[in-house]
Structure formats: structure tokens, C-alpha cells
Write a protein that holds these residues in place. Structure first.
Motif, PDB file in Angstrom:
ATOM      1  N   VAL A 254      62.595 -25.077 -17.569  1.00 21.50           N
ATOM      2  CA  VAL A 254      62.740 -24.522 -16.220  1.00 21.50           C
ATOM      3  C   VAL A 254      61.749 -25.251 -15.318  1.00 21.50           C
ATOM      4  O   VAL A 254      60.534 -25.093 -15.463  1.00 21.50           O
ATOM      5  CB  VAL A 254      62.478 -23.008 -16.196  1.00 21.50           C
ATOM      6  CG1 VAL A 254      62.595 -22.462 -14.773  1.00 21.50           C
ATOM      7  CG2 VAL A 254      63.436 -22.283 -17.126  1.00 21.50           C
TER       8      VAL A 254
ATOM      9  N   GLN B 247      64.548 -17.473 -13.552  1.00 20.80           N
ATOM     10  CA  GLN B 247      64.958 -18.423 -14.587  1.00 20.80           C
ATOM     11  C   GLN B 247      63.927 -18.487 -15.707  1.00 20.80           C
ATOM     12  O   GLN B 247      64.267 -18.508 -16.889  1.00 20.80           O
ATOM     13  CB  GLN B 247      65.164 -19.795 -13.975  1.00 20.80           C
ATOM     14  CG  GLN B 247      66.292 -19.862 -12.960  1.00 20.80           C
ATOM     15  CD  GLN B 247      66.475 -21.261 -12.401  1.00 20.80           C
ATOM     16  OE1 GLN B 247      66.306 -22.255 -13.101  1.00 20.80           O
ATOM     17  NE2 GLN B 247      66.801 -21.357 -11.121  1.00 20.80           N
TER      18      GLN B 247
ATOM     19  N   ASP C 180      63.978 -15.177 -17.693  1.00 22.13           N
ATOM     20  CA  ASP C 180      65.128 -15.131 -18.599  1.00 22.13           C
ATOM     21  C   ASP C 180      64.812 -15.829 -19.918  1.00 22.13           C
ATOM     22  O   ASP C 180      65.184 -15.354 -20.999  1.00 22.13           O
ATOM     23  CB  ASP C 180      66.351 -15.789 -17.952  1.00 22.13           C
ATOM     24  CG  ASP C 180      67.042 -14.886 -16.944  1.00 22.13           C
ATOM     25  OD1 ASP C 180      66.622 -13.717 -16.798  1.00 22.13           O
ATOM     26  OD2 ASP C 180      67.996 -15.341 -16.296  1.00 22.13           O
TER      27      ASP C 180
END
Length: 429
Positions: free
Chosen positions: A331, A339, A342
Motif C-alpha cells: 500500500v 487500504q 484492510d
């Protein structure tokens, strides 16, 4: 009665008893019809009217109940929505559920059941299953209701598994169907109070090499703040200092976005399934490894949230394998912290055989800002990697959970530094 009603208009019952399908009554099973038919023929043969009447009634009732059972769950449409699809461990959310009886046959009763999930509490208290019974679901009627939920443990959970049961009004026979509504819930690591180290005021962001950091425009002053140790003399605002009686420093407008890269090394948390022969000791070890891993991820998530709140973009990379057994994607620093979170939700205590994530970050030119390396303990591999590439690296900081003999070689600091007071953090940075 309206076809779209709330459960406040329905007679409902919630129970902590698990909803378990009962067996169809013996008198209304398929093979029992032949027995009843035999009694009917015997009654006709001997012209025994009471036997003829009773057997005829039971045959008719049997066909009626079996037909009702078979039709009861046809065209019954459950729906489920989550008030949040992503949240931190310890937070609450709601299920917004509904069921629609899209046929002419009314249902005298209908049961809805969620299976047990130790990581998620459904309803007001923890129970084996969440089980609710509706009385009288009329033809083409929809019932809606809300269910409170609470996430206790980090992970990704599919909450779409729902069991429905219904049957005849006397409950002589019932049928059951399972529906998969596929509603994933991402539970992030639990947030803990943290204090984070400040960067050097003179750091040049986006510059390459050891001085990597923020790049600022010296012609645009975005604000003034109190002098901090390490501020360059050229940043001092003498007029503001004379006016306030305290040294004041200019804060310049960044030319590029301020950003950092975080690397989570989970290799030290990999589970050894055969460490102890004693099952009790092995269970204690497994529990301790899981707890330490969750604490490790909680600190990472909390630090990332704090930096994000300060307007600093945070990127994340890890050598952890996802719960689906897949390699995690990197990321890059961006305004969307979701993001990164997650990836934390999907992380497991497993690593691939070839762990080259750190080297890939360097050679893919993803390290234009400071790099924070979080690990269970600093290893010889960490030291060798750092010494090999330190001339090409930006500002690198190691943070560990357990002490090791290699920590001093890279000036690593214990993870607890984030949990201390701001003064302690300032000294450590």
C-alpha cells in the motif's frame, strides 16, 4: 395491514436457545400416509365408520401439513445490510435485516438464526446463536428489524450465513433453508492510546538517501510555532520571537505531501505447532503468540491513525500472508488509510518462503520518505540488510517488541515507546 412493517407491529420472540429443527411428527411423515391409508381400507372393509372418519381426517391433514411445509419457505426472501463494513475491534455496529414473504401462503411462524461467531456478538448479550421467531408473516408482507452487533477480534468475517425455518401452524412438520448473503465485515486492530515521535524539523521530505524526508518551499510560510530542539537558525522568526518573548520558528509549506512507509515484519510471530509435547503448554504458547501478535498490530494501526490525523500519508508493506493464503500487496502512501487497515485486518501469523519485501520496496523506489520497521525482535537478517543498503536508505527506524542482542546495532527502540508520555517519546526520537 401494510406489506412493509416494522417488527414493533409484529409479535416476535428472541431467545438464547439455539434454533434446532425438530423432526416431523410420525403421523405426518410420507411413509405414515400408507399406514393411514391401510386403516382407511380396513375401516371400509369392515364398515367401521369411526375408523373411516378418523383415518380420512388424518390423511387429509397429513397431505395438508406436508404441502404447507414444502411451500412454507418458497419465495421467502431474506436481506441483510451492515451499518458498517469496516470498524475497529471493540466498536459496535448494526445489522439491518428484513424478510419478505413473496407468495399467497401466509406463515404462522418463521424463525431466523445466525450461527455462533466467537469474534462477533450478535444481540444484546453473548449466546450460542442469535435466534428470533416471528408470528404471522402474511402474504406479500415484509418485516424489517435492526440487530445490534459488536466486534471483539481483528479479522475478516462473512456474516451472511442465515438459517430460516417455518412449517405448519401446529409445528407438526417444518423445513429449514440456509442462505448465504455474503456480507464481509473487516475488523481492524484495536486502537490504543499512543504518542508518536516527531520528525526532525530540518528534514527534507521526498529527498533521496539518508536525508530523505519532506521537501519544503522556503518562500511560503504556512505558520509559526514555538522553537523545538533541532530547528535550524534560518527558520527562526525574530519578529515573532521579540513580540512573544519566546523563540518562534517558521513552518514552511510542503512542496510534496508528507509521507512515511511502515513495514510490519511478522516472522517472529509465526506459530510453532510442535514446540511442546504437553498439550497444555502448547495451548498456553499458542494463546500468548496470538495475544502478542494482536498487540503488535494494534500499535501499528494506532500509530498510523495518529499520523494520518496529522495530515501525513502512511504506506504499508508486510511479509504476512493473508487469511486466504495470498501475498499482501504493498500500500503506497495515499490519503486513504483504509487500504492499509484492510491489510492489517487480513494479516495472519504466516510468512512466505522467500521473504524479500524490504528489498523489493527499496528497488521499486517506494522509499522516498522515512521508513518505520516494526518487528517482534531485531534479527541478524535485519542488521545485514540495513548495513548493506544504508547508503541508499532514507531515515530508517526499527521498533521491536522483544529485546535482542542485535537491537543496538541499528539503534532500535522498544515498541513501548509509543505507549509512553510525550516527553519520553520526544527524548527517544
Amino acid at each position: 395491514m401494510s406489506a412493509d412493517q416494522q417488527t414493533t407491529q409484529q409479535e416476535t420472540e428472541e431467545t438464547d436457545k439455539p434454533g434446532k429443527a425438530i423432526d416431523t411428527s410420525y403421523f405426518f411423515q410420507k411413509h405414515a400416509i400408507w399406514v393411514l391409508l391401510a386403516f382407511f381400507l380396513v375401516g371400509v372393509w369392515f364398515r367401521f365408520v369411526p375408523l373411516i372418519l378418523v383415518s380420512s381426517f388424518l390423511i387429509f391433514l397429513g397431505f395438508f401439513i406436508i404441502a404447507w411445509k414444502n411451500q412454507s419457505l418458497k419465495k421467502v426472501q431474506p436481506t441483510l445490510e451492515l451499518s458498517k463494513s469496516r470498524l475497529f475491534a471493540g466498536e459496535e455496529f448494526q445489522f439491518h435485516a428484513s424478510v419478505f414473504n413473496d407468495k399467497w401462503l401466509p406463515l404462522i411462524w418463521l424463525e431466523w438464526e445466525f450461527p455462533k461467531n466467537k469474534a462477533i456478538t450478535i444481540g444484546e448479550e453473548e449466546r450460542d446463536t442469535y435466534f428470533i421467531r416471528f408470528l404471522w408473516l402474511l402474504s406479500h408482507q415484509r418485516v424489517k428489524w435492526a440487530i445490534d452487533g459488536k466486534a471483539h477480534r481483528r479479522g475478516v468475517y462473512d456474516l451472511g450465513s442465515v438459517k430460516l425455518r417455518s412449517g405448519d401452524g401446529f409445528r407438526f412438520a417444518e423445513s429449514e433453508e440456509e442462505h448465504s448473503l455474503t456480507k464481509p465485515l473487516y475488523v481492524y486492530p484495536k486502537l490504543v492510546p499512543v504518542m508518536f515521535p516527531a520528525f526532525r524539523p530540518s528534514m527534507q521530505w521526498a529527498a533521496k538517501g539518508k536525508n530523505g524526508g519532506f521537501l519544503e518551499d522556503p518562500l511560503i510560510i504556512s505558520g509559526i510555532r514555538d522553537y523545538q530542539s533541532g530547528d535550524e537558525l534560518r527558520r527562526l522568526n525574530w519578529r515573532a520571537s521579540a513580540r512573544t518573548g519566546r523563540l518562534q520558528t517558521n513552518v514552511y509549506q510542503p512542496v510534496v505531501s508528507e509521507q512515511i512507509m511502515v513495514y510490519g515484519d511478522v516472522s517472529g510471530f509465526v506459530m510453532n505447532r510442535t514446540l511442546y509435547d504437553d498439550q497444555v503448554e502448547q495451548k498456553k504458547y499458542t494463546t500468548n503468540q496470538i495475544e502478542r501478535f494482536e498487540e503488535f498490530l494494534s500499535v501499528i494501526a494506532s500509530v498510523a491513525v495518529r499520523y494520518h490525523d496529522q495530515g501525513i500519508r502512511v504506506g504499508y508493506a508486510t511479509n504476512s500472508i493473508s487469511y486466504k493464503g495470498e501475498k499482501m500487496s504493498v500500500v503506497t502512501p495515499n490519503p486513504d488509510l483504509g487500504q492499509m487497515l484492510d491489510v492489517l485486518a487480513k494479516s495472519t501469523q504466516r510468512v512466505p518462503q522467500n521473504d524479500l519485501v524490504l528489498t523489493e520496496l527499496l528497488f521499486n523506489r517506494l522509499l522516498s520518505g522515512p521508513l518505520f520497521i516494526f518487528c517482534e525482535s531485531v534479527t541478524k537478517d535485519h542488521v545485514l540488510w540495513y548495513q548493506k543498503y544504508k547508503q541508499k536508505l532514507p531515515d530508517v527506524r526499527f521498533f521491536y517488541q522483544q529485546e535482542s542482542v542485535f537491537a543496538e546495532k541499528v539503534s532500535a527502540k522498544k515498541l513501548d515507546i509509543f505507549l509512553k508520555t510525550s516527553s519520553s517519546v520526544a527524548e527517544g526520537s
